[in-house]
Scaffold this active site. Sequence first.
Site, PDB file in Angstrom:
ATOM      1  N   TYR A  65       9.563 -14.251   1.199  1.00 49.02           N
ATOM      2  CA  TYR A  65      10.159 -15.424   1.847  1.00 49.02           C
ATOM      3  C   TYR A  65       9.782 -15.537   3.322  1.00 49.02           C
ATOM      4  O   TYR A  65       9.839 -16.626   3.880  1.00 49.02           O
ATOM      5  CB  TYR A  65      11.689 -15.366   1.748  1.00 49.02           C
ATOM      6  CG  TYR A  65      12.211 -15.353   0.336  1.00 49.02           C
ATOM      7  CD1 TYR A  65      11.959 -16.409  -0.533  1.00 49.02           C
ATOM      8  CD2 TYR A  65      12.959 -14.279  -0.138  1.00 49.02           C
ATOM      9  CE1 TYR A  65      12.434 -16.390  -1.832  1.00 49.02           C
ATOM     10  CE2 TYR A  65      13.447 -14.267  -1.429  1.00 49.02           C
ATOM     11  CZ  TYR A  65      13.181 -15.318  -2.281  1.00 49.02           C
ATOM     12  OH  TYR A  65      13.648 -15.309  -3.560  1.00 49.02           O
TER      13      TYR A  65
ATOM     14  N   ARG B 212       3.074  10.523  10.851  1.00 50.37           N
ATOM     15  CA  ARG B 212       4.168   9.706  10.345  1.00 50.37           C
ATOM     16  C   ARG B 212       5.252   9.431  11.372  1.00 50.37           C
ATOM     17  O   ARG B 212       5.601   8.288  11.627  1.00 50.37           O
ATOM     18  CB  ARG B 212       4.803  10.354   9.111  1.00 50.37           C
ATOM     19  CG  ARG B 212       5.826   9.474   8.423  1.00 50.37           C
ATOM     20  CD  ARG B 212       6.462  10.160   7.223  1.00 50.37           C
ATOM     21  NE  ARG B 212       5.473  10.637   6.275  1.00 50.37           N
ATOM     22  CZ  ARG B 212       5.771  11.350   5.190  1.00 50.37           C
ATOM     23  NH1 ARG B 212       7.033  11.683   4.953  1.00 50.37           N
ATOM     24  NH2 ARG B 212       4.829  11.747   4.356  1.00 50.37           N
TER      25      ARG B 212
ATOM     26  N   HIS C  85      -2.512   2.213   4.171  1.00 53.38           N
ATOM     27  CA  HIS C  85      -1.283   3.016   4.211  1.00 53.38           C
ATOM     28  C   HIS C  85      -0.714   3.151   2.799  1.00 53.38           C
ATOM     29  O   HIS C  85       0.114   2.340   2.366  1.00 53.38           O
ATOM     30  CB  HIS C  85      -0.265   2.337   5.133  1.00 53.38           C
ATOM     31  CG  HIS C  85       0.854   3.225   5.592  1.00 53.38           C
ATOM     32  ND1 HIS C  85       0.661   4.241   6.502  1.00 53.38           N
ATOM     33  CD2 HIS C  85       2.169   3.265   5.282  1.00 53.38           C
ATOM     34  CE1 HIS C  85       1.811   4.854   6.733  1.00 53.38           C
ATOM     35  NE2 HIS C  85       2.745   4.279   6.007  1.00 53.38           N
TER      36      HIS C  85
END
Length: 773
Positions: free
Chosen positions: A130, A40, A86
Amino acid sequence: MTVIIDAPEEDSFDAIVDAPFDAALSERYLIYAMSTITARSLPDLRDGLKPVHRRLLWAMRLLKLDPSSGYKKCARVVGDVIGKYHPHGDQSVYDAMVRLAQTFSLRYPLVDGQGNFGNIDGDNAAAYRYTEARLTRTAIELMNGLDENATDFRPTYNGEDEEPEVMPGLFPNLLANGASGIAVGMATSIPSHNAAEIIDAAMLLIEEPQASHEQLMDILRGPDFATGGVLVDSRAVISAAYASGRGAMRVRARFSNGWRDGAWELTGVEKLTGGTWQLVVSEIPYQVQKGKLIEQIAQLIADKKLPILDDIRDESDEHVRIVLVPKSRNVDPEDLKNALFRLTDLETRFSLNMNVLDADRTPKVMGLGEVLLRWLKHQIEVLVRKSQHRLEKIDSRLELLQGYIIAYLNLDRIIEIIRTEDEPKPFMMAEFQLNDRQAEAILNMRLRSLRRLEEMELRRELEGLQAEREGLVKLLESPALQKKRLKKDLAALRKSYAEETDLGRRRTSLEEAGQAREISLEAFVEREPVTVIMSKRGWIKAMKGHADLSARADFKFKEGDGPAFAFHAQTTDKILIATANGRFYTLGADKLPGARGFGEPVSTMIDIETGNDIIAVFTAVPDGRMLLAATTGKGFIARVSDVVAETRKGRGVVTLKPGSRLKVVRLAPSETADEVMLRDQYVAVVGDNRKVVVFPMTEIPEMSKGQGVTLQRYKDGGLADAICFRMSAGLSWAMGGDSGRMRTENDMSLWRVARGAAGRLPPQGFPRNNQFD
């Protein structure tokens, strides 16, 4: 005792294990910690990526989002990543993707974003529905080799797909883009660097694996941040940090006001009309949000902690342009810069902690040389694997080409077998010594391929592949050739990131500078004359200009109040206030209220105890000295610098006995090495009993705090006044009435006694109030 519940042997997850709680917790926390470290938070040395970044790039590659294709919605990419590779929150994955696209976060962005991906002001990116994205050329170079068996693949979390363990590309992403992260018990913080310098340092190590750290630092000079700025630490400090892998470096903003007379104007001082000027900031330190920086400076202006600065404006467009307006044109630009460096984030410290995962997934803090050597070792392994893969492809193709050529040499017989035999493959294999794969390829040939030209092309291809195969075999057998090939590939990559290119140009310059010097607040104040006035009730104000002190009746006070102290000063002066309990307080003359009203109670500015009288208000004279005396007749000489207080509570200077009070605060002559002048300096003391003593000032010790020594002895009453004077000039005092005339007693030898004597009555005409003025 823990009860063991019977459960089927094949389902061990349902069994309850009797174990100490601390041991079980420790074991499970260790598993969690290692997962955080290795999967991580820390980057892999080989590609400089964390798992989430690697999976993002892999998913975008599978979506064919290369630089020449169109953009796709980020929501599509995030969906693929969290669905296939993931299994974490979509927001964390999108935040990682946004950072890969931000030109102010990454020195060499890996994602080409379209839409609002945030800005240097600290504004967040638009929602992923967007925005759109595709890969950059740098990302493609980082993933080069995925189709050539250059790295291992592992199953995804659900076993349905595969993902690469590491990106095999030649781009040195770890040092080029840097990394940061916090794991359990460890962290990493690696700055970005110039890719051309990294490649040059790597090529030096290929030629000289034992090259010294100093040789590497001659090439890789330090960080090259995405936002530019100036690295101001010394070469020795930077080198020491890279040698150990730990350290910190100071980064400053760049002051520049554009292109002038064929060169960059680097002072940042932009000349305006009338002799005025302004400072322009064109680059800010890495990871400093421009919006918060401007708020920080604006707050300093509002709090009057930076009185030398009048205003700040943000005139940025796609380039940073922060305009700083000084209080006046007389301000020294260097003083303003130093103040800003000390008080704001225009100077920051970037911590270097090169903690990375090695090839065996072990975290380790490495120095620059070790990082580069291990990265080169990885690239040699990648080169070998790619070469082996290519060799296998060539052998496979050569096998087919040899079969095709046999078919062309025996074309008529091949056609006859195909036309006459129901199962032509076995006959062809037996007659022409073909293997199954060659025979199948011949049977699948199109009639168009039977042209004479095709045969010639196959022979040319065969010759070319045989030559390439020979070169690959030599490469795989020779470590020296492998290094030579790697160096050649690095040189080709360097051309894309050369200093002459916009992407490769170094952004962070190195200009050694010392610590920002501390500038006193007085230096920030414009020097102007003022008249300081304090009333009997403790109201203080400052009138602009030097007013006529003899016209105190014209000063404005509240009803029942009147003048107590009035004197001339400058706005750069410090005003000392002495109280009867022996404490001294300090106020800046520039911070006193104006004289339009009655002023303000001095108790709102300093913490004076209730009922404690103010006995003296005066200007602090630099390097000055004072005579301090209490009603007990004890006193000493104190330096003005020793009584200046930095807090509202003031500073205790004179130690008093119960019932006594500080009575006298008089300026004393400055120190002198002139023996004649020193012998001429005397002190006159008068008591309530109207007796006067005169003795040399040298008999009084200089102290920073205490009671002092006995100046005059009394049976009744106490000390009334004391003054320093020159014996050769005589002792003067004011005559009664409003005449303003002074009287001088030139011969004070009759009162000349040892310090601590009782004294004798004063000269004729001495004031009845026992005051020297």
